[in-house]
Write a protein that holds these residues in place. Sequence first.
Motif, mmCIF file in Angstrom:
data_model
loop_
_atom_site.group_PDB
_atom_site.id
_atom_site.type_symbol
_atom_site.label_atom_id
_atom_site.label_comp_id
_atom_site.label_asym_id
_atom_site.label_seq_id
_atom_site.Cartn_x
_atom_site.Cartn_y
_atom_site.Cartn_z
ATOM 1 N N TYR A 1 0.804 -1.224 0.000
ATOM 2 C CA TYR A 1 0.000 0.000 0.000
ATOM 3 C C TYR A 1 0.838 1.276 0.000
ATOM 4 C CZ TYR A 1 -4.297 -2.653 0.674
ATOM 5 O OH TYR A 1 -5.357 -3.503 0.499
ATOM 6 N N GLY A 2 2.153 1.144 -0.011
ATOM 7 C CA GLY A 2 3.013 2.326 -0.064
ATOM 8 C C GLY A 2 3.047 3.132 1.219
ATOM 9 N N VAL A 3 2.905 2.476 2.347
ATOM 10 C CA VAL A 3 2.955 3.136 3.655
ATOM 11 C C VAL A 3 4.410 3.487 3.963
ATOM 12 C CG1 VAL A 3 2.547 2.779 6.131
ATOM 13 C CG2 VAL A 3 0.884 1.950 4.449
ATOM 14 N N ALA A 4 4.625 4.674 4.480
ATOM 15 C CA ALA A 4 5.988 5.150 4.711
ATOM 16 C C ALA A 4 6.664 4.532 5.938
ATOM 17 C CB ALA A 4 5.997 6.675 4.844
ATOM 18 N N TYR A 5 5.908 4.292 7.007
ATOM 19 C CA TYR A 5 6.489 3.826 8.267
ATOM 20 C C TYR A 5 5.680 2.672 8.839
ATOM 21 C CZ TYR A 5 8.393 8.589 8.332
ATOM 22 O OH TYR A 5 9.010 9.765 8.011
ATOM 23 N N VAL A 6 6.356 1.758 9.498
ATOM 24 C CA VAL A 6 5.720 0.810 10.394
ATOM 25 C C VAL A 6 6.329 1.088 11.757
ATOM 26 C CG1 VAL A 6 5.504 -1.606 11.078
ATOM 27 C CG2 VAL A 6 5.232 -0.959 8.680
ATOM 28 N N LEU A 7 5.471 1.490 12.674
ATOM 29 C CA LEU A 7 5.907 1.849 14.018
ATOM 30 C C LEU A 7 5.677 0.650 14.931
ATOM 31 C CD1 LEU A 7 7.014 4.454 15.189
ATOM 32 C CD2 LEU A 7 4.692 5.089 15.810
ATOM 33 N N THR A 8 6.737 0.142 15.536
ATOM 34 C CA THR A 8 6.659 -1.088 16.316
ATOM 35 C C THR A 8 7.757 -1.132 17.373
ATOM 36 O OG1 THR A 8 6.664 -3.515 16.166
ATOM 37 C CG2 THR A 8 8.135 -2.331 14.662
ATOM 38 N N TRP A 9 7.513 -1.898 18.410
ATOM 39 C CA TRP A 9 8.563 -2.199 19.373
ATOM 40 C C TRP A 9 9.150 -3.593 19.109
ATOM 41 C CZ3 TRP A 9 10.996 1.337 21.873
ATOM 42 C CH2 TRP A 9 10.339 2.516 22.238
ATOM 43 N N ASP A 10 8.676 -4.271 18.090
ATOM 44 C CA ASP A 10 9.184 -5.603 17.760
ATOM 45 C C ASP A 10 10.528 -5.469 17.054
ATOM 46 O OD1 ASP A 10 9.859 -8.067 16.687
ATOM 47 O OD2 ASP A 10 7.819 -8.538 16.049
ATOM 48 N N ARG A 11 11.586 -5.569 17.845
ATOM 49 C CA ARG A 11 12.936 -5.471 17.285
ATOM 50 C C ARG A 11 13.519 -6.836 16.959
ATOM 51 N NH1 ARG A 11 14.960 -1.485 21.764
ATOM 52 N NH2 ARG A 11 12.916 -0.602 21.970
ATOM 53 N N GLY B 1 9.201 -5.180 -6.712
ATOM 54 C CA GLY B 1 8.667 -3.900 -7.179
ATOM 55 C C GLY B 1 8.031 -3.027 -6.125
ATOM 56 N N TYR B 2 8.261 -3.330 -4.864
ATOM 57 C CA TYR B 2 7.693 -2.533 -3.768
ATOM 58 C C TYR B 2 8.809 -1.791 -3.041
ATOM 59 C CZ TYR B 2 3.894 -5.837 -4.517
ATOM 60 O OH TYR B 2 2.917 -6.603 -5.085
ATOM 61 N N THR B 3 8.431 -0.762 -2.348
ATOM 62 C CA THR B 3 9.358 -0.080 -1.457
ATOM 63 C C THR B 3 8.976 -0.449 -0.036
ATOM 64 O OG1 THR B 3 9.603 1.762 -2.990
ATOM 65 C CG2 THR B 3 10.215 2.173 -0.693
ATOM 66 N N ALA B 4 9.898 -1.032 0.700
ATOM 67 C CA ALA B 4 9.630 -1.382 2.096
ATOM 68 C C ALA B 4 9.489 -0.098 2.906
ATOM 69 C CB ALA B 4 10.758 -2.238 2.660
ATOM 70 N N PRO B 5 8.602 -0.108 3.885
ATOM 71 C CA PRO B 5 8.476 1.060 4.750
ATOM 72 C C PRO B 5 9.690 1.174 5.673
ATOM 73 C CG PRO B 5 7.194 -0.740 5.616
ATOM 74 C CD PRO B 5 7.740 -1.207 4.289
ATOM 75 N N LEU B 6 9.837 2.337 6.270
ATOM 76 C CA LEU B 6 10.821 2.489 7.332
ATOM 77 C C LEU B 6 10.278 1.726 8.533
ATOM 78 C CD1 LEU B 6 13.389 3.763 8.517
ATOM 79 C CD2 LEU B 6 12.002 5.743 9.135
ATOM 80 N N LEU B 7 11.019 0.754 9.014
ATOM 81 C CA LEU B 7 10.616 -0.077 10.148
ATOM 82 C C LEU B 7 11.298 0.484 11.374
ATOM 83 C CD1 LEU B 7 11.154 -3.453 8.263
ATOM 84 C CD2 LEU B 7 9.004 -2.171 8.517
#
Length: 147
Positions: free
Chosen positions: A102-112, A132-138
């Motif tokens: 979906y082209g989301v910029a960030y995934v906000l998580t505490w799962d390190r 062909g996708y861009t991974a979000p900033l994790l």
Amino acid sequence: MISYLAALPSRDPITARNQQITREWWDTRRGEHILLASPTVLDEAALGDAEFARRRRSYLDGVPLLQVTGEVEVLAEVLLRQVPLPSHARSDALHVAVASVYGVAYVLTWDRKHIANPRLVPRFQRFCGDLGYTAPLLTTPASMMER
């Protein structure tokens, strides 16, 4: 992240600090972003104690849902195999796949361990990019507070 908002304050100092950072981000920075979730997030929020599940779900009220499509499922399976992630981390692969499709910029998580892990992030980027996708900033709420 939602679990930290809904939980009682932890006695563990690291967890307590992460809870506080999460609440601070939620209260002061959430409005700077468009929040999105997936049914996978709702499923995770519903687990465990009924009262805490209700609290977690209340934080998600009104948050638009991005559906888990066939395209998302395919990418999640690639991530599980190629990153690689253990089979019990399928929901973690789904989080990254939903955000990527979906082209989301960030995934906000505490799962390190399975998501915001500096050792795995380049792998997520590579295999999402290969399809062909861009991974979000994790990233964690702590890192987002610094932005």
